[in-house]
Scaffold this motif. Structure first.
Motif, PDB file in Angstrom:
ATOM      1  N   LEU A   4      29.995  34.324 100.065  1.00 58.16           N
ATOM      2  CA  LEU A   4      31.199  34.576  99.294  1.00 58.16           C
ATOM      3  C   LEU A   4      31.795  33.231  98.890  1.00 58.16           C
ATOM      4  O   LEU A   4      31.990  32.364  99.749  1.00 58.16           O
ATOM      5  N   VAL A   5      32.089  33.080  97.614  1.00 59.31           N
ATOM      6  CA  VAL A   5      32.646  31.829  97.119  1.00 59.31           C
ATOM      7  C   VAL A   5      33.944  32.127  96.376  1.00 59.31           C
ATOM      8  O   VAL A   5      33.928  32.814  95.347  1.00 59.31           O
ATOM      9  N   GLU A   6      35.035  31.584  96.903  1.00 58.11           N
ATOM     10  CA  GLU A   6      36.340  31.776  96.283  1.00 58.11           C
ATOM     11  C   GLU A   6      36.625  30.659  95.284  1.00 58.11           C
ATOM     12  O   GLU A   6      36.140  29.536  95.433  1.00 58.11           O
ATOM     13  N   SER A   7      37.444  30.971  94.303  1.00 60.45           N
ATOM     14  CA  SER A   7      37.901  29.970  93.350  1.00 60.45           C
ATOM     15  C   SER A   7      39.247  30.415  92.794  1.00 60.45           C
ATOM     16  O   SER A   7      39.644  31.570  92.964  1.00 60.45           O
ATOM     17  N   GLY A   8      39.924  29.480  92.133  1.00 57.18           N
ATOM     18  CA  GLY A   8      41.174  29.819  91.456  1.00 57.18           C
ATOM     19  C   GLY A   8      42.440  29.368  92.158  1.00 57.18           C
ATOM     20  O   GLY A   8      43.536  29.554  91.622  1.00 57.18           O
ATOM     21  N   GLY A   9      42.314  28.787  93.330  1.00 58.31           N
ATOM     22  CA  GLY A   9      43.501  28.306  94.019  1.00 58.31           C
ATOM     23  C   GLY A   9      44.059  27.064  93.353  1.00 58.31           C
ATOM     24  O   GLY A   9      43.467  26.503  92.422  1.00 58.31           O
ATOM     25  N   GLY A  10      45.224  26.630  93.813  1.00 61.05           N
ATOM     26  CA  GLY A  10      45.822  25.435  93.263  1.00 61.05           C
ATOM     27  C   GLY A  10      47.301  25.351  93.558  1.00 61.05           C
ATOM     28  O   GLY A  10      47.826  26.090  94.400  1.00 61.05           O
ATOM     29  N   LEU A  11      47.954  24.453  92.855  1.00 60.36           N
ATOM     30  CA  LEU A  11      49.397  24.241  92.997  1.00 60.36           C
ATOM     31  C   LEU A  11      50.113  24.953  91.858  1.00 60.36           C
ATOM     32  O   LEU A  11      49.735  24.791  90.683  1.00 60.36           O
ATOM     33  N   VAL A  12      51.127  25.729  92.200  1.00 65.96           N
ATOM     34  CA  VAL A  12      51.888  26.468  91.192  1.00 65.96           C
ATOM     35  C   VAL A  12      53.358  26.447  91.581  1.00 65.96           C
ATOM     36  O   VAL A  12      53.697  26.392  92.775  1.00 65.96           O
ATOM     37  N   TRP A 106      32.776  36.143 105.451  1.00 64.49           N
ATOM     38  CA  TRP A 106      33.941  35.385 105.002  1.00 64.49           C
ATOM     39  C   TRP A 106      33.528  34.288 104.028  1.00 64.49           C
ATOM     40  O   TRP A 106      32.471  33.681 104.171  1.00 64.49           O
ATOM     41  N   GLY A 107      34.428  34.021 103.079  1.00 65.72           N
ATOM     42  CA  GLY A 107      34.266  32.849 102.250  1.00 65.72           C
ATOM     43  C   GLY A 107      34.859  31.629 102.937  1.00 65.72           C
ATOM     44  O   GLY A 107      35.396  31.709 104.048  1.00 65.72           O
ATOM     45  N   GLN A 108      34.799  30.494 102.242  1.00 59.75           N
ATOM     46  CA  GLN A 108      35.249  29.242 102.837  1.00 59.75           C
ATOM     47  C   GLN A 108      36.742  29.027 102.659  1.00 59.75           C
ATOM     48  O   GLN A 108      37.330  28.160 103.308  1.00 59.75           O
ATOM     49  N   GLY A 109      37.362  29.809 101.804  1.00 51.64           N
ATOM     50  CA  GLY A 109      38.801  29.716 101.586  1.00 51.64           C
ATOM     51  C   GLY A 109      39.164  28.849 100.397  1.00 51.64           C
ATOM     52  O   GLY A 109      38.421  27.940 100.017  1.00 51.64           O
ATOM     53  N   THR A 110      40.311  29.165  99.811  1.00 48.45           N
ATOM     54  CA  THR A 110      40.845  28.378  98.710  1.00 48.45           C
ATOM     55  C   THR A 110      42.350  28.192  98.940  1.00 48.45           C
ATOM     56  O   THR A 110      43.045  29.138  99.300  1.00 48.45           O
ATOM     57  N   GLN A 111      42.825  26.975  98.740  1.00 46.87           N
ATOM     58  CA  GLN A 111      44.217  26.661  99.026  1.00 46.87           C
ATOM     59  C   GLN A 111      45.113  27.099  97.867  1.00 46.87           C
ATOM     60  O   GLN A 111      44.841  26.798  96.702  1.00 46.87           O
ATOM     61  N   VAL A 112      46.187  27.783  98.211  1.00 51.37           N
ATOM     62  CA  VAL A 112      47.247  28.123  97.259  1.00 51.37           C
ATOM     63  C   VAL A 112      48.533  27.481  97.763  1.00 51.37           C
ATOM     64  O   VAL A 112      48.950  27.727  98.903  1.00 51.37           O
ATOM     65  N   THR A 113      49.128  26.648  96.932  1.00 53.60           N
ATOM     66  CA  THR A 113      50.378  25.989  97.282  1.00 53.60           C
ATOM     67  C   THR A 113      51.427  26.335  96.243  1.00 53.60           C
ATOM     68  O   THR A 113      51.217  26.102  95.042  1.00 53.60           O
ATOM     69  N   VAL A 114      52.535  26.888  96.703  1.00 54.69           N
ATOM     70  CA  VAL A 114      53.634  27.260  95.813  1.00 54.69           C
ATOM     71  C   VAL A 114      54.800  26.319  96.104  1.00 54.69           C
ATOM     72  O   VAL A 114      55.419  26.390  97.176  1.00 54.69           O
ATOM     73  N   SER A 115      55.062  25.450  95.171  1.00 52.86           N
ATOM     74  CA  SER A 115      56.077  24.428  95.404  1.00 52.86           C
ATOM     75  C   SER A 115      56.574  23.893  94.069  1.00 52.86           C
ATOM     76  O   SER A 115      55.822  23.817  93.101  1.00 52.86           O
ATOM     77  N   SER A 116      57.844  23.501  94.069  1.00 58.30           N
ATOM     78  CA  SER A 116      58.411  22.873  92.875  1.00 58.30           C
ATOM     79  C   SER A 116      58.328  21.355  92.983  1.00 58.30           C
ATOM     80  O   SER A 116      58.725  20.646  92.074  1.00 58.30           O
TER      81      SER A 116
END
Length: 116
Positions: A4-12, A106-116
């Motif tokens: 399983l390969v996740e993608s699409g995470g990031g800073l928003v 399980w996939g390896q995970g993708t980081q999602v950061t919600v911050s201004s």
């Protein structure tokens, strides 16, 4: 072996949106698997965010109901998590999970950061 390969995470920024994708491979008969998205924030246990059983039965953790949508494309062996109205408390590593019978991947995970 299922991968399983996740993608699409990031800073928003708060209030923003992201779509996570999880592509499955390895001979998986994708459509029979229950697919889920979990997340783990620093210092917290991993928790189920959303899951999809079959093509349309879904379940969501209470804090994301109305903001997140899980969906799947069985032709592409891919599951998605559309996240709207993101909040700082949604910040975490998001993991994709595939399960059927006693098998669990399980996939390896993708980081999602919600911050201004």
């Amino acid at each position: 072996q299922v991968q399983l390969v996740e993608s699409g995470g990031g800073l928003v920024q708060p209030g923003g949106s992201l779509t996570l994708s999880c592509a499955a491979s390895g001979g998986i008969f994708f459509s029979i698997y229950t697919m889920g998205w979990y997340r783990q924030a620093p210092g917290k246990q991993r928790e189920l965010v959303a899951a999809i059983i079959g093509s349309s039965t879904t379940t969501y953790e209470d804090s994301v109901k109305g903001r997140f949508t899980i969906s799947r494309d069985n032709a592409k062996n891919t599951v998605y998590l559309r996240m709207n109205s993101l909040k700082p408390e949604d910040t975490a590593v998001y993991y994709c999970n595939a399960g059927v019978g006693g098998a669990n991947y399980w996939g390896q995970g993708t980081q999602v950061t919600v911050s201004s």
